[in-house]
Design an enzyme around this catalytic site. Structure first.
Site, mmCIF file in Angstrom:
data_model
loop_
_atom_site.group_PDB
_atom_site.id
_atom_site.type_symbol
_atom_site.label_atom_id
_atom_site.label_comp_id
_atom_site.label_asym_id
_atom_site.label_seq_id
_atom_site.Cartn_x
_atom_site.Cartn_y
_atom_site.Cartn_z
ATOM 1 N N TYR A 1 3.805 6.707 10.144
ATOM 2 C CA TYR A 1 3.202 5.542 9.767
ATOM 3 C C TYR A 1 3.513 4.099 9.004
ATOM 4 O O TYR A 1 4.053 3.513 9.465
ATOM 5 C CB TYR A 1 2.103 5.556 8.757
ATOM 6 C CG TYR A 1 0.878 4.922 8.502
ATOM 7 C CD1 TYR A 1 -0.459 5.109 9.560
ATOM 8 C CD2 TYR A 1 1.417 4.296 7.616
ATOM 9 C CE1 TYR A 1 -1.230 4.467 9.355
ATOM 10 C CE2 TYR A 1 -0.087 2.811 7.660
ATOM 11 C CZ TYR A 1 -0.950 3.070 8.064
ATOM 12 O OH TYR A 1 -2.154 2.132 8.275
ATOM 13 N N HIS B 1 0.479 -1.499 0.030
ATOM 14 C CA HIS B 1 -0.008 0.221 -0.254
ATOM 15 C C HIS B 1 1.204 1.112 -0.413
ATOM 16 O O HIS B 1 1.838 1.578 0.710
ATOM 17 C CB HIS B 1 -1.134 0.373 1.855
ATOM 18 C CG HIS B 1 -1.974 -0.836 1.608
ATOM 19 N ND1 HIS B 1 -3.131 -0.639 1.255
ATOM 20 C CD2 HIS B 1 -2.812 -1.859 0.135
ATOM 21 C CE1 HIS B 1 -4.153 -1.160 1.666
ATOM 22 N NE2 HIS B 1 -3.277 -1.910 0.130
ATOM 23 N N PRO C 1 -4.128 1.168 19.139
ATOM 24 C CA PRO C 1 -4.021 0.424 17.708
ATOM 25 C C PRO C 1 -3.864 1.944 16.408
ATOM 26 O O PRO C 1 -3.555 1.733 15.778
ATOM 27 C CB PRO C 1 -5.019 -0.183 17.658
ATOM 28 C CG PRO C 1 -6.222 0.176 18.196
ATOM 29 C CD PRO C 1 -6.254 0.799 19.459
ATOM 30 N N LYS D 1 0.757 0.281 15.162
ATOM 31 C CA LYS D 1 2.327 0.511 15.796
ATOM 32 C C LYS D 1 2.833 -1.169 16.245
ATOM 33 O O LYS D 1 3.261 -0.782 16.845
ATOM 34 C CB LYS D 1 2.700 1.631 16.340
ATOM 35 C CG LYS D 1 2.914 2.806 15.811
ATOM 36 C CD LYS D 1 3.801 2.641 14.168
ATOM 37 C CE LYS D 1 4.449 3.773 13.364
ATOM 38 N NZ LYS D 1 4.502 2.572 12.476
ATOM 39 N N TYR E 1 -8.786 5.908 7.229
ATOM 40 C CA TYR E 1 -9.340 5.905 8.409
ATOM 41 C C TYR E 1 -10.525 7.282 8.493
ATOM 42 O O TYR E 1 -10.056 8.470 7.761
ATOM 43 C CB TYR E 1 -8.079 6.325 8.856
ATOM 44 C CG TYR E 1 -6.539 5.557 9.485
ATOM 45 C CD1 TYR E 1 -6.485 5.280 8.549
ATOM 46 C CD2 TYR E 1 -6.952 5.004 10.829
ATOM 47 C CE1 TYR E 1 -4.940 4.324 8.794
ATOM 48 C CE2 TYR E 1 -5.571 4.510 11.331
ATOM 49 C CZ TYR E 1 -5.184 3.886 9.863
ATOM 50 O OH TYR E 1 -3.943 2.806 10.700
HETATM 51 P P1 FAD Z 1 1.223 -10.682 21.565
HETATM 52 O O1 FAD Z 1 1.067 -11.539 20.490
HETATM 53 O O2 FAD Z 1 0.440 -11.034 22.736
HETATM 54 O O3 FAD Z 1 2.264 -12.975 21.957
HETATM 55 C C1 FAD Z 1 2.509 -13.375 23.696
HETATM 56 C C2 FAD Z 1 2.695 -14.654 23.621
HETATM 57 O O4 FAD Z 1 2.878 -14.999 24.906
HETATM 58 C C3 FAD Z 1 0.745 -14.819 23.698
HETATM 59 O O5 FAD Z 1 0.810 -16.375 22.480
HETATM 60 C C4 FAD Z 1 0.874 -15.514 25.016
HETATM 61 O O6 FAD Z 1 -0.638 -16.896 24.749
HETATM 62 C C5 FAD Z 1 1.519 -16.156 25.300
HETATM 63 N N1 FAD Z 1 1.904 -15.699 27.583
HETATM 64 C C6 FAD Z 1 1.207 -15.249 28.004
HETATM 65 N N2 FAD Z 1 1.802 -15.178 29.032
HETATM 66 C C7 FAD Z 1 3.008 -16.769 29.086
HETATM 67 C C8 FAD Z 1 2.880 -17.720 29.773
HETATM 68 N N3 FAD Z 1 2.856 -17.370 31.394
HETATM 69 N N4 FAD Z 1 3.584 -18.294 29.344
HETATM 70 C C9 FAD Z 1 4.448 -19.516 28.686
HETATM 71 N N5 FAD Z 1 3.288 -17.920 27.560
HETATM 72 C C10 FAD Z 1 1.828 -16.864 27.711
HETATM 73 N N6 FAD Z 1 -2.353 -3.833 16.872
HETATM 74 C C11 FAD Z 1 -2.271 -2.999 15.567
HETATM 75 O O7 FAD Z 1 -1.139 -2.343 15.517
HETATM 76 N N7 FAD Z 1 -3.403 -3.158 15.039
HETATM 77 C C12 FAD Z 1 -4.275 -3.781 15.231
HETATM 78 O O8 FAD Z 1 -5.388 -4.172 14.828
HETATM 79 C C13 FAD Z 1 -4.098 -4.550 16.661
HETATM 80 N N8 FAD Z 1 -4.873 -5.086 17.622
HETATM 81 C C14 FAD Z 1 -5.050 -6.046 18.579
HETATM 82 C C15 FAD Z 1 -6.231 -6.433 19.338
HETATM 83 C C16 FAD Z 1 -6.169 -7.128 20.010
HETATM 84 C C17 FAD Z 1 -7.310 -7.868 20.604
HETATM 85 C C18 FAD Z 1 -4.707 -6.954 21.454
HETATM 86 C C19 FAD Z 1 -4.499 -7.709 22.438
HETATM 87 C C20 FAD Z 1 -4.201 -6.694 20.030
HETATM 88 C C21 FAD Z 1 -4.134 -5.773 19.593
HETATM 89 N N9 FAD Z 1 -2.166 -5.045 19.044
HETATM 90 C C22 FAD Z 1 -3.329 -4.369 17.680
HETATM 91 C C23 FAD Z 1 -1.544 -4.842 19.245
HETATM 92 C C24 FAD Z 1 -0.596 -6.272 18.529
HETATM 93 O O9 FAD Z 1 -1.358 -7.605 18.103
HETATM 94 C C25 FAD Z 1 0.132 -6.535 19.368
HETATM 95 O O10 FAD Z 1 1.005 -5.739 19.492
HETATM 96 C C26 FAD Z 1 1.061 -7.559 19.136
HETATM 97 O O11 FAD Z 1 0.493 -8.942 19.214
HETATM 98 C C27 FAD Z 1 2.166 -7.800 19.941
HETATM 99 O O12 FAD Z 1 2.803 -8.974 20.262
HETATM 100 P P2 FAD Z 1 3.683 -10.094 21.221
HETATM 101 O O13 FAD Z 1 4.610 -10.880 20.708
HETATM 102 O O14 FAD Z 1 4.050 -8.808 21.893
HETATM 103 O O15 FAD Z 1 2.574 -10.208 22.026
HETATM 104 C C1 DHB Z 2 -5.319 -2.794 11.180
HETATM 105 C C2 DHB Z 2 -5.442 -1.976 12.254
HETATM 106 C C3 DHB Z 2 -5.088 -1.299 13.275
HETATM 107 O O1 DHB Z 2 -4.736 -0.547 14.010
HETATM 108 C C4 DHB Z 2 -4.521 -0.034 11.420
HETATM 109 O O2 DHB Z 2 -4.340 0.985 12.205
HETATM 110 C C5 DHB Z 2 -4.868 -0.688 10.530
HETATM 111 C C6 DHB Z 2 -5.153 -1.677 10.307
HETATM 112 C C7 DHB Z 2 -5.747 -3.518 10.384
HETATM 113 O O3 DHB Z 2 -6.132 -5.207 11.321
HETATM 114 O O4 DHB Z 2 -5.774 -4.087 9.165
#
Ligand code: FAD
Ligand code: DHB
Length: 392
Positions: free
Chosen positions: A386, A72, A294, A298, A201
């Site tokens: 962005y 994009h 979100p 980021k 957006y």
């Molecule tokens: P996570 O993806 O949370 O992974 C952590 C892992 O650790 C999980 O698999 C969990 O099960 C595991 N874990 C936890 N505790 C333990 C333990 N004690 N022992 C073993 N394993 C454990 N970001 C965006 O940019 N756009 C979005 O639209 C967006 N939507 C989101 C929606 C939701 C519901 C959430 C929660 C987050 C969203 N985010 C979004 C943020 C983005 O998805 C996260 O920043 C990203 O997943 C971070 O990755 P991570 O690997 O740090 O953590």
């Molecule tokens: C998506 C999520 C976001 O938070 C965003 O700013 C743009 C796209 C997505 O899930 O596609």
């Protein structure tokens, strides 16, 4: 059990770190409390910054993203019934990839297992011990329910916001910074071709809306809803009519396609930072250390950047016996984290309707949006953040 780097969490941060360490010849074991299917289905982010997409390619994980994801070159800001395009290559020379976090996780798990990597699913870490010594340990419950111990040189907690990594840092060395927003996002996946070529957006008096996508046939859309909203209060019809109202253009020249909704979830909105991101031989990465609202996409990108930095620090430690990269990790990562915190807070404040906002506040938002539409440096600032700032 013994390994070099014990990684808690098989989200994008933990899995990408394990993959990068493998490429550098450093052993790791990933402990994950959920099962593989759960990890591969959890619906989350969709936008990959230019530099993170490059890093995926360089590490051999770009093929499916380049074939099935979308490049994009811009986004649309929609407000007051008009649309304004932000052109990324023109303003920054960069672009983003639309490639779902679920797909990144699927590819990473498949690749780690094909490379002989160890991911222990349904193994919940229960305690991190001895991080001030040279022999830290992670206690975990094995899938059979027995208690086991993983000994290592370093522990990296990639266990998300609700994990145990952050709470294992001694209280007296930690500072946290927190902001909770009075709204949430209701996110849906729907079997309908996207009604746009690029993300929209939208700021509307009724609240923010975002149109994103997952494929030629699957759309991802979000609606601002009050904090504490239950998805049960939102029937499919209500969701579609609210989305249509918020995306409406004054000239009526755009129509939102609708289709069966296959997933509905609520994302609370908060900003959160832990400082430092290291204590002794325990490192925090991704959501374990910081959360962004979100808007601006980021969260996933910050998580990937953290572990890119850590993997390089660990490579240097084992290839050259030099701990400078590890010693600089927390300060270096936090510079990028705070930049992304500000950008996400700013995008959120600009695009959402705060229930406590005054008519004056609303005028401020609209004035700034008009400024972005009219003034190239203002648009460039948005586009730089962005697509991902290379220099931070
Ligand atoms: P996570 O993806 O949370 O992974 C952590 C892992 O650790 C999980 O698999 C969990 O099960 C595991 N874990 C936890 N505790 C333990 C333990 N004690 N022992 C073993 N394993 C454990 N970001 C965006 O940019 N756009 C979005 O639209 C967006 N939507 C989101 C929606 C939701 C519901 C959430 C929660 C987050 C969203 N985010 C979004 C943020 C983005 O998805 C996260 O920043 C990203 O997943 C971070 O990755 P991570 O690997 O740090 O953590
Ligand atoms: C998506 C999520 C976001 O938070 C965003 O700013 C743009 C796209 C997505 O899930 O596609």
């Amino acid at each position: 059990m013994r390994t070099t780097v014990a990684i808690i969490g098989a989200g994008p941060a933990g899995l990408f770190l394990s993959h990068l360490l493998h490429l550098h010849g450093v052993d790791s074991v990933v402990l994950e409390r959920r099962d593989r299917d759960y990890c591969e289905r959890r619906q989350r982010a969709g936008v990959v910054e230019h530099g993170v997409a490059e890093a995926l390619r360089e590490s051999g994980l770009g093929r499916r993203m380049d074939r099935e994801g979308f490049r994009h070159d811009g986004i649309e800001l929609r407000f007051d019934g008009r649309g304004h395009r932000i052109d990324f290559p023109d303003l920054t020379g960069r672009h983003v990839m639309i490639w779902a976090q679920t797909e990144i996780v699927k590819d990473l798990i498949a690749r780690r297992l094909a490379d002989g990597g160890q991911i222990l699913f349904e193994a919940e870490a229960t305690a991190v011990e001895g991080v001030e010594s040279e022999r830290p340990r992670v206690r975990f419950a094995s899938p059979e329910g027995d208690e086991d111990v993983l000994e290592c040189d370093y522990v990296v907690a990639c266990d998300g916001f609700h994990g145990i990594g952050r709470t294992s840092l001694p209280e007296e060395v930690v500072s946290t910074y927190d902001k909770v927003y009075p709204f949430a996002w209701l996110g849906i996946l729907a079997d309908v071709p996207p009604s746009c070529d690029e993300l929209i957006y939208a700021r509307h008096e009724r609240g923010f809306a975002l149109h994103s996508m997952r494929s030629e046939t699957v759309s991802r859309l979000y609606l601002q809803v009050p904090a504490e909203t239950d998805t049960a209060a939102w029937s499919d019809d209500r969701i579609w009519s609210e989305l249509a109202a918020r995306f409406e253009l004054a000239d009526g020249a755009w129509k939102l396609g609708t289709g069966p909704i296959t997933d509905k979830s609520i994302t609370p909105m908060r900003s959160f930072v832990t400082e430092p991101m290291r204590h002794g031989r325990l490192f925090l990465a991704g959501d374990a250390a910081h959360i962004v609202p979100p808007t601006g996409a980021k969260g996933l990108n910050l998580a990937m950047r953290d572990v890119m930095l850590l993997a390089e620090g660990l490579r240097r430690r084992y290839a050259e016996g030099d701990t400078a990269g590890l010693d600089a990790y927390s300060d270096t990562a936090l510079r990028r984290v705070w930049r992304a915190e500000h950008f996400s807070y700013w995008m959120t404040s600009l695009m959402h309707t705060d229930p406590a906002a005054t008519p004056f506040d609303n005028r401020m938002q609209r004035s700034y949006l008009e400024h972005i539409a009219a003034c190239r440096p203002a648009a460039a600032q948005l586009a730089e953040n962005y697509t991902g700032l290379p220099e931070v």
